[in-house]
Every structure is written in C-alpha cells, then in structure tokens.
Design a protein around this motif. Structure first.
Motif, short mmCIF file in Angstrom:
data_model
loop_
_atom_site.label_atom_id
_atom_site.label_comp_id
_atom_site.label_asym_id
_atom_site.label_seq_id
_atom_site.Cartn_x
_atom_site.Cartn_y
_atom_site.Cartn_z
N VAL A 1 22.28 104.29 -10.94
CA VAL A 1 21.76 103.91 -12.25
C VAL A 1 20.60 102.93 -12.10
O VAL A 1 19.57 103.06 -12.77
CB VAL A 1 22.88 103.32 -13.15
CG1 VAL A 1 22.30 102.66 -14.39
CG2 VAL A 1 23.88 104.40 -13.52
N GLY A 2 20.73 101.94 -11.21
CA GLY A 2 19.65 100.98 -10.97
C GLY A 2 18.39 101.63 -10.44
O GLY A 2 17.28 101.34 -10.89
N GLN A 3 18.54 102.54 -9.48
CA GLN A 3 17.39 103.24 -8.91
C GLN A 3 16.72 104.14 -9.95
O GLN A 3 15.50 104.21 -10.04
CB GLN A 3 17.81 104.08 -7.70
CG GLN A 3 18.28 103.24 -6.52
CD GLN A 3 17.22 102.31 -5.99
OE1 GLN A 3 16.12 102.72 -5.66
NE2 GLN A 3 17.54 101.03 -5.92
N ALA A 4 17.53 104.83 -10.75
CA ALA A 4 16.98 105.71 -11.80
C ALA A 4 16.20 104.91 -12.83
O ALA A 4 15.14 105.35 -13.29
CB ALA A 4 18.10 106.50 -12.47
N ALA A 5 16.69 103.73 -13.18
CA ALA A 5 15.99 102.88 -14.15
C ALA A 5 14.63 102.45 -13.60
O ALA A 5 13.63 102.46 -14.32
CB ALA A 5 16.84 101.66 -14.51
N LYS A 6 14.58 102.08 -12.32
CA LYS A 6 13.31 101.67 -11.71
C LYS A 6 12.33 102.84 -11.63
O LYS A 6 11.16 102.69 -11.91
CB LYS A 6 13.53 101.08 -10.33
CG LYS A 6 14.08 99.69 -10.37
CD LYS A 6 13.90 98.92 -9.09
CE LYS A 6 14.22 99.67 -7.85
NZ LYS A 6 14.15 98.86 -6.63
N ARG A 7 12.82 104.01 -11.24
CA ARG A 7 11.95 105.19 -11.16
C ARG A 7 11.39 105.55 -12.53
O ARG A 7 10.21 105.88 -12.67
CB ARG A 7 12.70 106.38 -10.56
CG ARG A 7 12.79 106.35 -9.06
CD ARG A 7 13.27 107.69 -8.50
NE ARG A 7 14.53 108.13 -9.06
CZ ARG A 7 15.73 107.81 -8.61
NH1 ARG A 7 15.85 107.03 -7.56
NH2 ARG A 7 16.82 108.27 -9.19
N ALA A 8 12.24 105.49 -13.56
CA ALA A 8 11.80 105.82 -14.92
C ALA A 8 10.75 104.83 -15.41
O ALA A 8 9.74 105.21 -16.01
CB ALA A 8 12.99 105.86 -15.87
N GLU A 9 10.96 103.55 -15.15
CA GLU A 9 10.00 102.53 -15.57
C GLU A 9 8.70 102.69 -14.80
O GLU A 9 7.61 102.53 -15.36
CB GLU A 9 10.57 101.13 -15.37
CG GLU A 9 9.63 100.01 -15.74
CD GLU A 9 9.20 99.99 -17.19
OE1 GLU A 9 8.21 99.28 -17.50
OE2 GLU A 9 9.83 100.64 -18.04
N PHE A 10 8.78 103.00 -13.50
CA PHE A 10 7.57 103.23 -12.70
C PHE A 10 6.77 104.38 -13.30
O PHE A 10 5.56 104.26 -13.51
CB PHE A 10 7.93 103.54 -11.24
CG PHE A 10 6.74 103.70 -10.35
CD1 PHE A 10 6.33 102.65 -9.55
CD2 PHE A 10 6.00 104.88 -10.32
CE1 PHE A 10 5.22 102.77 -8.72
CE2 PHE A 10 4.89 105.01 -9.50
CZ PHE A 10 4.50 103.95 -8.71
N ALA A 11 7.43 105.51 -13.56
CA ALA A 11 6.74 106.69 -14.10
C ALA A 11 6.12 106.39 -15.46
O ALA A 11 4.97 106.77 -15.73
CB ALA A 11 7.72 107.86 -14.21
N ARG A 12 6.85 105.68 -16.32
CA ARG A 12 6.35 105.35 -17.66
C ARG A 12 5.12 104.44 -17.56
O ARG A 12 4.08 104.70 -18.17
CB ARG A 12 7.44 104.68 -18.49
CG ARG A 12 7.05 104.44 -19.95
CD ARG A 12 7.94 103.40 -20.62
NE ARG A 12 7.77 102.07 -20.07
CZ ARG A 12 6.72 101.28 -20.27
NH1 ARG A 12 5.69 101.71 -20.97
NH2 ARG A 12 6.66 100.08 -19.74
N LEU A 13 5.23 103.40 -16.76
CA LEU A 13 4.14 102.43 -16.64
C LEU A 13 2.92 103.03 -15.94
O LEU A 13 1.78 102.82 -16.36
CB LEU A 13 4.62 101.19 -15.89
CG LEU A 13 3.65 100.04 -15.77
CD1 LEU A 13 3.17 99.57 -17.14
CD2 LEU A 13 4.30 98.88 -15.02
N TYR A 14 3.13 103.84 -14.88
CA TYR A 14 2.02 104.47 -14.19
C TYR A 14 1.27 105.42 -15.12
O TYR A 14 0.04 105.43 -15.16
CB TYR A 14 2.53 105.23 -12.95
CG TYR A 14 1.43 105.71 -12.04
CD1 TYR A 14 0.89 104.86 -11.07
CD2 TYR A 14 0.92 106.99 -12.14
CE1 TYR A 14 -0.14 105.29 -10.24
CE2 TYR A 14 -0.10 107.43 -11.30
CZ TYR A 14 -0.63 106.57 -10.36
OH TYR A 14 -1.64 106.99 -9.54
N ALA A 15 2.01 106.21 -15.90
CA ALA A 15 1.39 107.12 -16.86
C ALA A 15 0.60 106.34 -17.91
O ALA A 15 -0.51 106.73 -18.29
CB ALA A 15 2.45 107.99 -17.52
#
Length: 174
Positions: free
Chosen positions: A145-159
């Motif tokens: 869950v922690g890793q998924a949250a970081k990946r999702a935030e990375f993708a959102r912020l990068y986009a």
C-alpha cells in the motif's frame, strides 16, 4: 553479440555516453566510472573535475521535459549503478524523493487503541506531509500500500509538471 551505441555528450567534445551506461573518453577508453561509496554513485573525471555518470548519460540520451525545474537525474529502478539510458530520467527533488527505497511501513506495537495495536502501519511522506495509509495484519500488505501510494503520487505529479512542456537539452551540472 551486443552492439554498443554511443552519443556525444553535449559540452564535452570527444566524450561519448554509451547505451550500456558507460562513458567513452577521447582516447577510446571505455569506463563505467569510479564508485563513490560516500554518495553511492559512479563518477568520471573530465578535465580533473568529477561528474556523475548518470547525468552525463542523461544529458546525451534523455530529453529533459522541464529544464527549468528538472535538475536531477533519477534511476528508475533505484539501482544507482545502473546508468543505462532507459533507466534514467530527469526529475526534481520532490519526484526523486518519491522514488526512494523506503519501506513506508512500520509495526505499531504501542498504539493506544486496542483495535490497531499490533498491526503494521502504512505511511508515506508526500510534499513534506506525512500521510497515514491505514493499518494491516501483515508487513507485506502495508508495504504494498505504501509503495502504491508513492507510485501514484509520482505519476500524478510528473504528469502535472510535464503537461504542455517544451523539451530541450540542459547543461550538465556536477
């Protein structure tokens, strides 16, 4: 047979970054650089000045979508000695921090509430704010869950940061 493809490194005449993550010097010598244990990266010297190999490879192979704000070269797979062009990308400090090797999960043995005592707490730090992501029976559940949250935030912020950006090359900083 493996074929090595090279591209000249901008601003360093005669130096080439190769698709295997190595650097070819003007004398034809191929090097992966020296590993600096203190910072955990490979360094190569050009005119007696040290440069990070990942930045040299990134400058030659990877377009920077936002040179005004992306000043770091990140290792996508978090392996700091893997400097292949497909493993590096330009990011800012916030995005680089989101792609770290943190576990984002800890055992909560002293919780005041009996319902959550003895469970694994998933959490992550996003833009300086600690976010609790819930409590789980096993470490693996909390970790995922922690890793998924970081990946999702990375993708959102990068986009968000690269929307309508004009790519161009930037200078290599040490």
């Amino acid at each position: 047979m493996i074929i090595t493809v090279s591209r000249e490194i901008p601003w360093f005449k005669g130096y080439f970054a190769n698709n295997d993550g190595s650097i070819t010097k003007p004398n034809g010598q191929k090097t992966f650089g020296c590993h600096n244990k203190k910072i955990g990266r490979h360094i190569v010297k050009i005119d007696y000045k040290p440069y990070y190999v990942n930045r040299l490879v990134g400058s030659a192979w990877v377009e920077n979508p936002r040179p005004d704000i992306f000043h770091m070269v990140d290792h996508i797979n978090r392996n700091e000695i893997d400097n292949r062009p497909e493993n590096v990308r330009w990011v800012n400090c916030t995005l680089n921090a989101l792609n770290n090797g943190g576990l984002n999960c800890c055992f909560d043995k002293d919780a005041g509430n009996v319902d959550v005592k003895g469970k694994w707490k998933a959490h992550c730090r996003i833009r300086g704010v600690n976010k609790s992501l819930g409590r789980f029976k096993t470490f693996l559940e909390g970790f995922r869950v922690g890793q998924a949250a970081k990946r999702a935030e990375f993708a959102r912020l990068y986009a968000e940061l690269t929307a309508n950006a004009t790519p161009c090359q930037v200078s290599v900083r040490r």
